[in-house]
Design a protein around this motif. Structure first.
Motif, PDB file in Angstrom:
ATOM      1  N   UNK A  95     111.394  39.687  57.872  1.00  0.00           N
ATOM      2  CA  UNK A  95     111.484  39.820  56.420  1.00  0.00           C
ATOM      3  C   UNK A  95     111.520  38.481  55.715  1.00  0.00           C
ATOM      4  N   UNK A  96     112.262  37.538  56.294  1.00  0.00           N
ATOM      5  CA  UNK A  96     112.315  36.194  55.698  1.00  0.00           C
ATOM      6  C   UNK A  96     110.952  35.526  55.767  1.00  0.00           C
ATOM      7  N   UNK A  97     110.243  35.749  56.882  1.00  0.00           N
ATOM      8  CA  UNK A  97     108.910  35.156  57.036  1.00  0.00           C
ATOM      9  C   UNK A  97     107.942  35.684  55.986  1.00  0.00           C
ATOM     10  N   UNK A  98     107.981  36.997  55.765  1.00  0.00           N
ATOM     11  CA  UNK A  98     107.008  37.609  54.851  1.00  0.00           C
ATOM     12  C   UNK A  98     107.416  37.435  53.397  1.00  0.00           C
ATOM     13  N   UNK A  99     108.692  37.149  53.164  1.00  0.00           N
ATOM     14  CA  UNK A  99     109.175  37.034  51.790  1.00  0.00           C
ATOM     15  C   UNK A  99     108.477  35.915  51.040  1.00  0.00           C
ATOM     16  N   UNK A 146     105.367  34.159  46.333  1.00  0.00           N
ATOM     17  CA  UNK A 146     104.190  33.488  45.789  1.00  0.00           C
ATOM     18  C   UNK A 146     103.355  34.452  44.968  1.00  0.00           C
ATOM     19  N   UNK A 147     103.207  35.706  45.469  1.00  0.00           N
ATOM     20  CA  UNK A 147     102.431  36.694  44.739  1.00  0.00           C
ATOM     21  C   UNK A 147     103.076  37.105  43.426  1.00  0.00           C
ATOM     22  N   UNK A 153     105.510  24.765  50.125  1.00  0.00           N
ATOM     23  CA  UNK A 153     106.077  24.151  51.330  1.00  0.00           C
ATOM     24  C   UNK A 153     107.528  24.585  51.543  1.00  0.00           C
ATOM     25  N   UNK A 154     108.266  24.710  50.441  1.00  0.00           N
ATOM     26  CA  UNK A 154     109.662  25.146  50.552  1.00  0.00           C
ATOM     27  C   UNK A 154     109.733  26.597  51.005  1.00  0.00           C
ATOM     28  N   UNK A 155     108.853  27.432  50.474  1.00  0.00           N
ATOM     29  CA  UNK A 155     108.833  28.832  50.892  1.00  0.00           C
ATOM     30  C   UNK A 155     108.460  28.955  52.365  1.00  0.00           C
TER      31      UNK A 155
END
Length: 306
Positions: free
Chosen positions: A247-251, A256-257, A265-267
C-alpha cells in the motif's frame, strides 16, 4: 469507494512479490540460515522469467523459469554457506551483487521489450460491489501467494516436519544429537526460499511491470528481508506487512494522480522510509526480537564439532 477499492487491489498487486519473497526467507530463517541474497535472486529470476515468457509466449513457463533460477541461486548460496561454512552475511551480500550484474548482462537484449498485461477476474465474485473490484480481479499468482501463506502457517505450527524445522533453527546441535540431518534440512529450506524469491522476481517482470529494465526489483528483496523481522517470523504477520508495504508503494502513484504537490523523488522514497521507521521501532525493544528470533539464525553449524 471505487477509488478506494482500486487502491486496495493495487496494494495487493504490489504486495504479492513482497509476500512471496518474505515467505521464502521466513522458512530460511526458521531453519537458522540468514540469506541476504534475496535481491540478487529476484533479479536473476526476473530476467529469466521475462526471457522465457517473452520467447515462448507462455507466462507459466516464465514463472517456472523464475522459480528454477531462484533455486539455482539458492543452491549456490547453500554450497558456500553450508558446505564451505562461509560467513552467511558476506555470502548473501556477494550473491546480491552477483545477481545484479548477471541479470544486467543477460537482460541487455530484452531492454525495452514488453509483455501484455495479465489479470484474472473471477466470474460472479468480480461483480460484487466494492469487494469484487478490490479482491477478485487479481492475477492467479496473488491467490497462490495467499494459499502459500496459509499452508506455511499450517506447516510450521501444525506438522511434525515444521516442528523439526523450528528445532533446527533454535538448536541445531540438539537436533543433530537426536539424529536429524541438520544440513539437509537447511539445504531444503534454502531451496524452497530460492523458489519463492524466484516466483517473486518473475511476478515483477511478468505481471507487475511486464517488461525488463536493469534493476527492476528496486530494493524489494531488502524490503522482504526487513519484513520477516517486522513480522517476527510469523506467516500471518508477513501477510499483513506485505499488504502494508504494498500500500505504501502504490500510494505514491495515487498521490501523484491526485495532484499532490510533493516532489516525485520524495514519494518514491516512501516504501524505504517506511522500512527504516519500522526497523527503528522494532529495535527499540531488543528483548522482544530476541524472544521471537530463531536462536541459531546466521550461525554456521558443523556436525563434526558437535
Amino acid at each position: 469507494m471505487e477509488q478506494f477499492a482500486s487502491l486496495i487491489a493495487a496494494s495487493i498487486n504490489a504486495g504479492t512479490p513482497l509476500l512471496l519473497a518474505a515467505l521464502g526467507l521466513l522458512i530460511n530463517e526458521r531453519a537458522g540460515v540468514l540469506n541476504l541474497g534475496a535481491e540478487g535472486m529476484m533479479l536473476v529470476a526476473a530476467i529469466a522469467g521475462f526471457a522465457v515468457g517473452y520467447t515462448t509466449h507462455s507466462p507459466l513457463l516464465g514463472f517456472l523459469a523464475g522459480a528454477l533460477s531462484g533455486v539455482l541461486m539458492a543452491a549456490l548460496f547453500s554450497w558456500l554457506a553450508l558446505v564451505l561454512a562461509t560467513n552467511q552475511v558476506a555470502t548473501g551480500l556477494a550473491l546480491s551483487i552477483f545477481g545484479a550484474g548477471l541479470s544486467a548482462f543477460i537482460g541487455q537484449r530484452f531492454v525495452g521489450l514488453a509483455l501484455p498485461s495479465q489479470t484474472l477476474a473471477i466470474p460472479v465474485l468480480k461483480d460484487i460491489p466494492f469487494i469484487g473490484q478490490a479482491l477478485f480481479q487479481q492475477h492467479w499468482m496473488s491467490y497462490l501467494a495467499l494459499l502459500l501463506c496459509a499452508a506455511i502457517g499450517w506447516f510450521i505450527y501444525r506438522t511434525r516436519a515444521g516442528l523439526v524445522l523450528r528445532a533446527v533453527g533454535e538448536s541445531p546441535e540438539s537436533a543433530h544429537a537426536l539424529g536429524y540431518p541438520v544440513r539437509w534440512i537447511r539445504f531444503a529450506a534454502l531451496l524452497f526460499g530460492g523458489a519463492c524469491c524466484g516466483l517473486a522476481g518473475a511476478y515483477l517482470s511478468l505481471v507487475y511491470t511486464p517488461m525488463w529494465v536493469e534493476g527492476l526489483v528496486s530494493g524489494r528483496g531488502w524490503i522482504a528481508l526487513a519484513l520477516t523481522a517486522f513480522a517476527t517470523w510469523r506467516p500471518a504477520r508477513v501477510l499483513l506487512g506485505a499488504l502494508l508495504f504494498g500500500g505504501v508503494t502504490i500510494l505514491q502513484f495515487y498521490l501523484q494522480g491526485m495532484g499532490v504537490t510533493v516532489p516525485s523523488q520524495i514519494l518514491s522514497m516512501l516504501p524505504y522510509v517506511a522500512t527504516i521507521v519500522v526497523l527503528a521501532l522494532i529495535s527499540r525493544n531488543p528483548d522482544w526480537i530476541r524472544l521471537n528470533m530463531p536462536a541459531s539464525l546466521g550461525k554456521p553449524f558443523k556436525p563434526d564439532a558437535s
